[in-house]
Structure formats: C-alpha cells, structure tokens
Design a protein around this motif. Structure first.
Motif, mmCIF file in Angstrom:
data_model
loop_
_atom_site.group_PDB
_atom_site.id
_atom_site.type_symbol
_atom_site.label_atom_id
_atom_site.label_comp_id
_atom_site.label_asym_id
_atom_site.label_seq_id
_atom_site.Cartn_x
_atom_site.Cartn_y
_atom_site.Cartn_z
ATOM 1 N N PHE A 170 0.881 -1.295 -0.039
ATOM 2 C CA PHE A 170 0.059 -0.089 -0.006
ATOM 3 C C PHE A 170 0.782 1.276 -0.241
ATOM 4 O O PHE A 170 1.857 1.413 0.974
ATOM 5 N N LEU A 178 -5.961 5.839 4.621
ATOM 6 C CA LEU A 178 -6.973 4.887 4.585
ATOM 7 C C LEU A 178 -8.315 5.375 4.612
ATOM 8 O O LEU A 178 -8.744 5.933 5.457
ATOM 9 N N GLU A 182 -10.934 0.838 9.295
ATOM 10 C CA GLU A 182 -11.670 -0.576 9.164
ATOM 11 C C GLU A 182 -11.463 -1.594 10.202
ATOM 12 O O GLU A 182 -10.764 -1.513 11.150
ATOM 13 N N HIS A 184 -12.306 -5.761 10.806
ATOM 14 C CA HIS A 184 -12.425 -6.904 9.959
ATOM 15 C C HIS A 184 -12.000 -8.177 10.635
ATOM 16 O O HIS A 184 -10.961 -8.251 11.245
ATOM 17 N N HIS A 188 -3.617 -8.867 10.342
ATOM 18 C CA HIS A 188 -2.461 -8.428 9.751
ATOM 19 C C HIS A 188 -1.196 -8.403 10.486
ATOM 20 O O HIS A 188 -1.055 -8.354 11.355
ATOM 21 N N TYR A 199 -0.396 5.672 12.515
ATOM 22 C CA TYR A 199 -1.231 4.527 12.504
ATOM 23 C C TYR A 199 -2.152 4.659 13.752
ATOM 24 O O TYR A 199 -1.691 4.532 14.792
ATOM 25 N N GLN A 222 -8.519 -0.027 12.698
ATOM 26 C CA GLN A 222 -7.082 0.305 12.143
ATOM 27 C C GLN A 222 -7.486 1.539 11.159
ATOM 28 O O GLN A 222 -8.296 1.366 10.364
ATOM 29 N N TYR A 234 3.675 0.455 3.001
ATOM 30 C CA TYR A 234 4.009 -0.848 3.616
ATOM 31 C C TYR A 234 3.592 -1.832 3.037
ATOM 32 O O TYR A 234 2.643 -1.916 2.099
ATOM 33 N N TYR A 236 1.941 -5.819 3.568
ATOM 34 C CA TYR A 236 1.239 -6.490 4.591
ATOM 35 C C TYR A 236 0.602 -7.752 4.141
ATOM 36 O O TYR A 236 0.412 -7.945 2.983
ATOM 37 N N LYS A 238 -2.566 -10.534 4.869
ATOM 38 C CA LYS A 238 -3.713 -11.052 5.633
ATOM 39 C C LYS A 238 -4.187 -12.238 4.980
ATOM 40 O O LYS A 238 -3.994 -12.791 4.033
HETATM 41 O O1 UGY Z 1 -6.417 -4.863 3.258
HETATM 42 C C1 UGY Z 1 -6.535 -4.455 3.912
HETATM 43 O O2 UGY Z 1 -7.410 -4.867 4.947
HETATM 44 C C2 UGY Z 1 -6.039 -3.079 4.388
HETATM 45 N N1 UGY Z 1 -6.765 -1.882 3.457
HETATM 46 N N2 UGY Z 1 -5.852 -2.731 5.785
HETATM 47 C C3 UGY Z 1 -4.710 -1.870 6.191
HETATM 48 O O3 UGY Z 1 -4.245 -1.380 5.338
HETATM 49 N N3 UGY Z 1 -4.894 -1.722 7.528
#
Ligand code: UGY
Ligand code: MN
Length: 253
Positions: A170, A178, A182, A184, A188, A199, A222, A234, A236, A238
């Motif tokens: 990202f 962002l 989020e 979910h 991560h 952050y 987040q 970054y 990441y 998931k």
């Molecule tokens: O993919 C993701 O959930 C992402 N958008 N999350 C994040 O950058 N913290």
C-alpha cells in the motif's frame, strides 16, 4: 541504543508496534549463515509468523515445517530462489511465494534482508493447490484504492481461492489516508518499507516509519495517514478465502 529505557514499541491485546530499537536476533534453524528477528508469532496471539531473515553472503535457507507456506520480500541485497523448475534472481522489491511442502532454496548473493511471512496452509476444498509465484513489485500494477489515486494498492499474489494468504503493498502520497477506520475478521502483519505516517490501532495513534512492524489481530480497528514529504508504503499480510467454522477447526474448542 537507548540508555533511558524508552521505546516506541507497544504491545496490546489486539495489536503490537515493534520498532527496530527493540530487536533481538534468534537462530534460524536449518538455515546457514543467517539469523532472524521474529516479530509476530503464535506467542503474541497471531495465527502466522512474520520475521526478518538476515542472510550473510552465500547463506542458504532451510525449509519451513510440514504444511507451512512461505512468502519472502527482498528488503535489501539480492538472493537467488529455486522452486520446482523455476529459478530467479531477486533484488530489492523481488518477492517469492513458496507453497507448502514444495522444496525450495533461497541463496544470498550478497548480505541480504528478507521480510518473511509464513503460515500453516489451509487446503482448499476444490483440490487445486497454489502454484509458486516469483516476481518484482515494480512490475505489479497498482490500483487506486476505493477510487483514491493517492492511495495505491498492489496485490502481489493471485486473488484465487487456492491461495489462503494475500500480500499487498500500500503506497500513500503525503496526506493520503486509509479511507475508513477498518474493522475486519482478517488479521494483518505489516512492515513499513518507506516514508512515515500515523497508524491508528484500536484506540491509540502511533507515529510510524520505515522498518517498523505492526501486528493487528482480527477485529483490531485500524486507520492510517501518511505524513512527511515522501510517499509512505507498507507491505502487509492478511488471511483470506477461508471460513472460520469449516476451515479453522483448531479455533473451535
Ligand atoms: O487489506 C486491508 O485490509 C487493508 N486496507 N488494511 C490496512 O491497510 N490496514
Ligand atoms: Mn485492513
């Protein structure tokens, strides 16, 4: 070195920020001329491993345990990767997905550091198994995230149900965010690879920069805003494409 007992690292029930000043090396069993810094592991409450592999020139990887898949991203130096019939030299930004129980070898051509993610592969009902992927981040097209051209997402692995992990990069222009807080079910693991920003993790806001690692448990709120004069980025991990009740029997008591 900090002689006053201060650090930006923070640990909480649903997240962790791990900054380079708190790193301690540990052996990489089965690897030669290499050490690791294990950032995220089941010991912290995660369902995956994230570590830095520090390879000396000529160092060679060992294989992960039975059923464990591995993703590597070259953060410095250069390595050669052999998997199945494929071989590729990977420099900065090169990456490889190495499926569970498929033999592979990573050999460092110079002193190199790798960002590594590993997890126990959860088989897909359709019997199809994921294929190895070797690539370079520079060749992966980015997409404007939710329509914002200043927040660009690169998806390094195929989004196909036989793959049970996603690894994305990202990249945010200064001031980009962002677009929502989020929350979910996916967890991560991430490492800042460029720039800096703020952050939000749960109810706390942390200044972060290149080299910082973050763990976010499932449902950790987040949000991110990039700060400074350079883009922030970054990489990441998931977990995707699996259902807790049918595929994660270990979560059911
Ligand atoms: O993919 C993701 O959930 C992402 N958008 N999350 C994040 O950058 N913290
Ligand atoms: Mn997220």
């Amino acid at each position: 070195m900090d002689v006053y007992g201060q650090t930006r690292s923070r640990l909480a029930r649903d997240h962790a920020l791990i900054t380079p000043d708190t790193h301690v090396d540990s052996p990489l069993v089965g690897w030669s001329n290499s050490t690791s810094i294990i950032h995220i592991s089941p010991e912290i409450g995660a369902r995956f491993l994230q570590y830095t592999a520090k390879m000396g020139s000529g160092g060679k990887s060992g294989l992960p345990g039975n059923g464990v898949e591995r993703f590597i991203y070259v953060d410095s130096g250069s390595v050669g990767v052999d998997v199945g019939s494929q071989s590729k030299a990977l420099g900065l930004g090169g990456f490889a997905f190495l499926p569970a129980n498929v033999e592979h070898q990573i050999e460092a051509n110079s002193n190199s550091t790798l960002i590594v993610f590993e997890k126990l592969y959860v088989p897909f009902d359709g019997k199809k198994v994921p294929a190895p992927v070797l690539g370079e981040a520079d060749n992966v097209k980015g997409e404007a995230f939710m329509g914002d051209p200043d927040a660009v997402l690169q998806t390094l692995l195929p989004i196909s149900p036989e793959y049970d992990m996603a690894i994305n990069i990202f990249t945010y222009q200064p001031g980009a965010t962002l677009p929502q807080v989020e929350i979910h079910v996916m967890e991560h693991g991430m490492q800042m690879i460029a720039g800096q920003g703020l952050y939000r993790l749960s109810e706390s806001y942390y200044p972060v920069g290149k080299g910082d690692v973050i763990w976010m448990a499932s449902y950790c709120p987040q949000w991110f805003v990039a700060m400074g004069k350079q883009p922030a980025a970054y990489i990441y991990y998931k977990d995707i494409h699996r259902d807790s009740l049918t595929d994660r029997q270990e979560l059911i008591q």
